[in-house]
Design a protein around this motif. Sequence first.
Motif, PDB file in Angstrom:
ATOM      1  N   VAL A 183       0.827  -1.212   0.000  1.00 46.75           N
ATOM      2  CA  VAL A 183       0.000   0.000   0.000  1.00 46.75           C
ATOM      3  C   VAL A 183       0.857   1.256   0.000  1.00 46.75           C
ATOM      4  O   VAL A 183       0.566   2.213  -0.696  1.00 46.75           O
ATOM      5  CB  VAL A 183      -0.953   0.026   1.219  1.00 46.75           C
ATOM      6  CG1 VAL A 183      -1.755   1.309   1.267  1.00 46.75           C
ATOM      7  CG2 VAL A 183      -1.870  -1.189   1.211  1.00 46.75           C
ATOM      8  N   GLY A 184       1.902   1.261   0.805  1.00 46.75           N
ATOM      9  CA  GLY A 184       2.724   2.452   0.982  1.00 46.75           C
ATOM     10  C   GLY A 184       2.403   3.113   2.311  1.00 46.75           C
ATOM     11  O   GLY A 184       1.679   2.577   3.136  1.00 46.75           O
ATOM     12  N   MET A 185       2.941   4.301   2.509  1.00 45.35           N
ATOM     13  CA  MET A 185       2.719   5.061   3.741  1.00 45.35           C
ATOM     14  C   MET A 185       1.338   5.695   3.643  1.00 45.35           C
ATOM     15  O   MET A 185       1.097   6.541   2.782  1.00 45.35           O
ATOM     16  CB  MET A 185       3.805   6.136   3.885  1.00 45.35           C
ATOM     17  CG  MET A 185       3.808   6.860   5.196  1.00 45.35           C
ATOM     18  SD  MET A 185       4.317   5.877   6.641  1.00 45.35           S
ATOM     19  CE  MET A 185       6.047   5.583   6.326  1.00 45.35           C
ATOM     20  N   ALA A 186       0.419   5.274   4.503  1.00 43.99           N
ATOM     21  CA  ALA A 186      -0.978   5.733   4.415  1.00 43.99           C
ATOM     22  C   ALA A 186      -1.401   6.557   5.622  1.00 43.99           C
ATOM     23  O   ALA A 186      -2.582   6.803   5.808  1.00 43.99           O
ATOM     24  CB  ALA A 186      -1.903   4.527   4.253  1.00 43.99           C
ATOM     25  N   GLY A 187      -0.457   6.978   6.430  1.00 46.98           N
ATOM     26  CA  GLY A 187      -0.790   7.794   7.588  1.00 46.98           C
ATOM     27  C   GLY A 187       0.408   8.603   8.024  1.00 46.98           C
ATOM     28  O   GLY A 187       1.554   8.220   7.791  1.00 46.98           O
ATOM     29  N   ALA A 188       0.138   9.726   8.656  1.00 43.70           N
ATOM     30  CA  ALA A 188       1.214  10.590   9.115  1.00 43.70           C
ATOM     31  C   ALA A 188       1.691  10.168  10.499  1.00 43.70           C
ATOM     32  O   ALA A 188       0.902   9.708  11.326  1.00 43.70           O
ATOM     33  CB  ALA A 188       0.741  12.038   9.155  1.00 43.70           C
ATOM     34  N   LEU A 189       2.977  10.337  10.732  1.00 46.46           N
ATOM     35  CA  LEU A 189       3.540  10.154  12.058  1.00 46.46           C
ATOM     36  C   LEU A 189       3.217  11.412  12.858  1.00 46.46           C
ATOM     37  O   LEU A 189       2.959  12.472  12.273  1.00 46.46           O
ATOM     38  CB  LEU A 189       5.052   9.954  11.971  1.00 46.46           C
ATOM     39  CG  LEU A 189       5.527   8.593  11.419  1.00 46.46           C
ATOM     40  CD1 LEU A 189       5.235   8.426   9.958  1.00 46.46           C
ATOM     41  CD2 LEU A 189       7.006   8.421  11.669  1.00 46.46           C
ATOM     42  N   LEU A 190       3.225  11.318  14.176  1.00 51.76           N
ATOM     43  CA  LEU A 190       2.969  12.471  15.032  1.00 51.76           C
ATOM     44  C   LEU A 190       4.260  12.841  15.747  1.00 51.76           C
ATOM     45  O   LEU A 190       4.938  11.972  16.302  1.00 51.76           O
ATOM     46  CB  LEU A 190       1.897  12.154  16.071  1.00 51.76           C
ATOM     47  CG  LEU A 190       0.537  11.694  15.566  1.00 51.76           C
ATOM     48  CD1 LEU A 190      -0.406  11.436  16.746  1.00 51.76           C
ATOM     49  CD2 LEU A 190      -0.063  12.710  14.621  1.00 51.76           C
ATOM     50  N   ALA A 191       4.589  14.131  15.715  1.00 56.58           N
ATOM     51  CA  ALA A 191       5.797  14.606  16.386  1.00 56.58           C
ATOM     52  C   ALA A 191       5.554  15.999  16.931  1.00 56.58           C
ATOM     53  O   ALA A 191       4.625  16.696  16.515  1.00 56.58           O
ATOM     54  CB  ALA A 191       6.981  14.609  15.423  1.00 56.58           C
TER      55      ALA A 191
END
Length: 183
Positions: free
Chosen positions: A43-51
Amino acid sequence: MKIRDRVKELRRVRAGDLAPHPKNWRTHSRFQRDVLRGLLNEVGMAGALLARELPDGSLQLVDGHLRAETTPSMMVPVLVLDLDDAEAEKVLLTHDPLASLAGVDDTRLGALLGAVETESKAVGEMLAKLAREIESEEALPAPADVEITPSYQVVVEVDGEAQQREVYERMRAAGFRCRVLTL
């Protein structure tokens, strides 16, 4: 209820440049790592990381540690949050557990399981585990109706053990069934 928007911006950042939160309490099994790699491949990267942004301008992860570890040289989407130390710790502590409180609609889950295909062995194993869980829940018998006989009780609060013993003895002498309870 007034809800503050704590998202400052969406940035693309090299995952290896994100500092892990020193209080991250989550661990990740080899199986979970394999499932993530399978999903990233299919699928790939489907969500953002939180920082959150630290005073020196660096970014400290609040959620997405495994994704960052798995893709250290990749540019990843990061939601930069406006959080202080205590708020970051609160999000770190509650983000995943909050998601785990969601219920399951077995019918919809079953339909999705029947429709989704994967080439990843690890993803397939995870989906098979989900299927087994809903099958085992369906196999459970419905709970029997339980009839509860009314029970009428009186709780008497006293000033100490001596008075408790005195009231207990008096009630027993009067023919009542009694129990001693200390909280």
